[in-house]
Structures are given as structure tokens and as C-alpha cells.
Scaffold this motif. Sequence first.
Motif, short mmCIF file in Angstrom:
data_model
loop_
_atom_site.label_atom_id
_atom_site.label_comp_id
_atom_site.label_asym_id
_atom_site.label_seq_id
_atom_site.Cartn_x
_atom_site.Cartn_y
_atom_site.Cartn_z
N MET A 153 0.85 -1.16 0.00
CA MET A 153 0.00 0.00 0.00
C MET A 153 0.90 1.23 0.00
N ARG A 154 0.53 2.22 -0.75
CA ARG A 154 1.30 3.47 -0.85
C ARG A 154 0.72 4.50 0.10
N LYS A 155 1.57 5.11 0.93
CA LYS A 155 1.15 6.18 1.82
C LYS A 155 1.65 7.49 1.24
N PHE A 156 0.77 8.48 1.14
CA PHE A 156 1.14 9.78 0.62
C PHE A 156 1.42 10.73 1.77
N SER A 157 2.31 11.69 1.54
CA SER A 157 2.72 12.61 2.60
C SER A 157 2.78 14.03 2.05
N GLU A 158 3.32 14.91 2.88
CA GLU A 158 3.50 16.30 2.47
C GLU A 158 4.43 16.38 1.26
N GLU A 159 5.38 15.48 1.18
CA GLU A 159 6.30 15.48 0.04
C GLU A 159 5.58 15.25 -1.28
N ASP A 160 4.41 14.62 -1.22
CA ASP A 160 3.60 14.38 -2.41
C ASP A 160 2.64 15.55 -2.69
N GLY A 161 2.72 16.58 -1.85
CA GLY A 161 1.87 17.75 -2.04
C GLY A 161 0.53 17.67 -1.34
N LEU A 162 0.37 16.73 -0.43
CA LEU A 162 -0.90 16.58 0.28
C LEU A 162 -0.75 17.07 1.72
N PRO A 163 -1.82 17.63 2.29
CA PRO A 163 -1.73 18.09 3.68
C PRO A 163 -1.72 16.91 4.65
N VAL A 164 -1.15 17.14 5.82
CA VAL A 164 -1.17 16.13 6.87
C VAL A 164 -2.55 16.15 7.51
N LEU A 165 -3.18 15.00 7.61
CA LEU A 165 -4.52 14.90 8.18
C LEU A 165 -4.45 14.24 9.55
N PRO A 166 -5.38 14.60 10.44
CA PRO A 166 -5.41 13.94 11.74
C PRO A 166 -5.81 12.47 11.57
N PRO A 167 -5.47 11.62 12.53
CA PRO A 167 -5.84 10.20 12.43
C PRO A 167 -7.36 10.03 12.36
N LEU A 168 -7.77 9.01 11.66
CA LEU A 168 -9.19 8.67 11.54
C LEU A 168 -9.50 7.61 12.60
N HIS A 169 -10.46 7.89 13.45
CA HIS A 169 -10.84 6.94 14.50
C HIS A 169 -12.16 6.29 14.12
N ILE A 170 -12.17 4.97 14.13
CA ILE A 170 -13.36 4.21 13.78
C ILE A 170 -13.84 3.47 15.01
N GLY A 171 -15.12 3.61 15.32
CA GLY A 171 -15.68 2.92 16.48
C GLY A 171 -16.55 1.75 16.04
N LEU A 172 -16.43 0.65 16.74
CA LEU A 172 -17.29 -0.51 16.51
C LEU A 172 -18.19 -0.69 17.72
#
Length: 52
Positions: free
Chosen positions: A1-20
Amino acid sequence: MRKFSEEDGLPVLPPLHIGLFARQAQLGAGGYAAIDAIVKTLEAHSSGIHSE
């Protein structure tokens, strides 16, 4: 899986929390085992400890 970062021109996003959520009265032992497996899979993927 490819992870994109600021170096790719994308903003840093806060973690996504999923509740079950599961109602105790509606699950048997198999239901709890399934939820436990889902949680473990999500935790492994979020920490980068998965194998592909």
C-alpha cells in the motif's frame, strides 16, 4: 500500500478513529470473535504490522 505525505503535495490529516459498537444481547460467541478479529486487523493495519 502506498502512503502519501507532504512530500507528495498533500496536507497532513489527523488520524481517523473508527468505532465498533455491538449490543451484547444480539451477539453470540461467534459474533464477539468476529468483532475481535476485525479490531485486531484494523489495529495491525494502522500500526503497519500487516503482511501482504
